[in-house]
Design an enzyme around this catalytic site. Structure first.
Site, PDB file in Angstrom:
ATOM      1  N   LEU A  14      -2.417 -26.270 -16.485  1.00  0.00           N
ATOM      2  CA  LEU A  14      -1.097 -26.864 -16.719  1.00  0.00           C
ATOM      3  C   LEU A  14      -0.878 -26.969 -18.225  1.00  0.00           C
ATOM      4  O   LEU A  14      -0.870 -28.048 -18.810  1.00  0.00           O
ATOM      5  CB  LEU A  14      -1.005 -28.230 -16.036  1.00  0.00           C
ATOM      6  CG  LEU A  14       0.387 -28.767 -15.751  1.00  0.00           C
ATOM      7  CD1 LEU A  14       1.252 -27.734 -15.034  1.00  0.00           C
ATOM      8  CD2 LEU A  14       0.318 -30.018 -14.922  1.00  0.00           C
ATOM      9  N   HIS A  15      -0.765 -25.813 -18.859  1.00  0.00           N
ATOM     10  CA  HIS A  15      -0.598 -25.726 -20.305  1.00  0.00           C
ATOM     11  C   HIS A  15       0.603 -24.863 -20.633  1.00  0.00           C
ATOM     12  O   HIS A  15       0.991 -24.011 -19.844  1.00  0.00           O
ATOM     13  CB  HIS A  15      -1.854 -25.126 -20.949  1.00  0.00           C
ATOM     14  CG  HIS A  15      -3.076 -25.947 -20.692  1.00  0.00           C
ATOM     15  ND1 HIS A  15      -3.325 -27.118 -21.347  1.00  0.00           N
ATOM     16  CD2 HIS A  15      -4.087 -25.786 -19.823  1.00  0.00           C
ATOM     17  CE1 HIS A  15      -4.459 -27.639 -20.904  1.00  0.00           C
ATOM     18  NE2 HIS A  15      -4.938 -26.843 -19.963  1.00  0.00           N
ATOM     19  N   ALA A  16       1.161 -25.051 -21.795  1.00  0.00           N
ATOM     20  CA  ALA A  16       2.254 -24.249 -22.337  1.00  0.00           C
ATOM     21  C   ALA A  16       3.389 -24.019 -21.341  1.00  0.00           C
ATOM     22  O   ALA A  16       4.058 -24.953 -20.951  1.00  0.00           O
ATOM     23  CB  ALA A  16       1.731 -22.960 -22.914  1.00  0.00           C
TER      24      ALA A  16
END
Length: 87
Positions: A14-16
């Protein structure tokens, strides 16, 4: 407050970009929305910094909760976002 547990499907966690889509969808809900690791303190799912601060990786389980009118629909949308991999 309704909640749902889901596993993160995105290979980058759950990044960028996945986090941005998640936060944008959570912000559309009129009431509070939170995300947390199971057993940990929740953070505001409408805050990009808070969501990125969790550093949630691929395959990790999270608990998403929402409060207010339309909470179930919001949970369904957020669950779909994090549990599927976009091409």
């Amino acid at each position: 407050m309704p909640e749902i547990k889901v596993k993160i499907a995105s290979p980058v966690g759950l990044h960028a970009r996945p986090a941005g889509q998640f936060v944008k969808a959570a912000a559309k809900h009129g009431g509070p929305v939170s995300i947390a690791r199971p057993g940990a303190d929740p953070v505001d799912a409408r805050s990009m910094l808070s969501v990125l601060g969790l550093a949630i990786g691929h395959g990790e389980e999270v608990v998403i909760s929402a409060e207010g009118e339309g909470a179930d629909a919001t949970l369904a949308e957020l669950s779909r976002l994090v549990s599927t991999v976009e091409d």
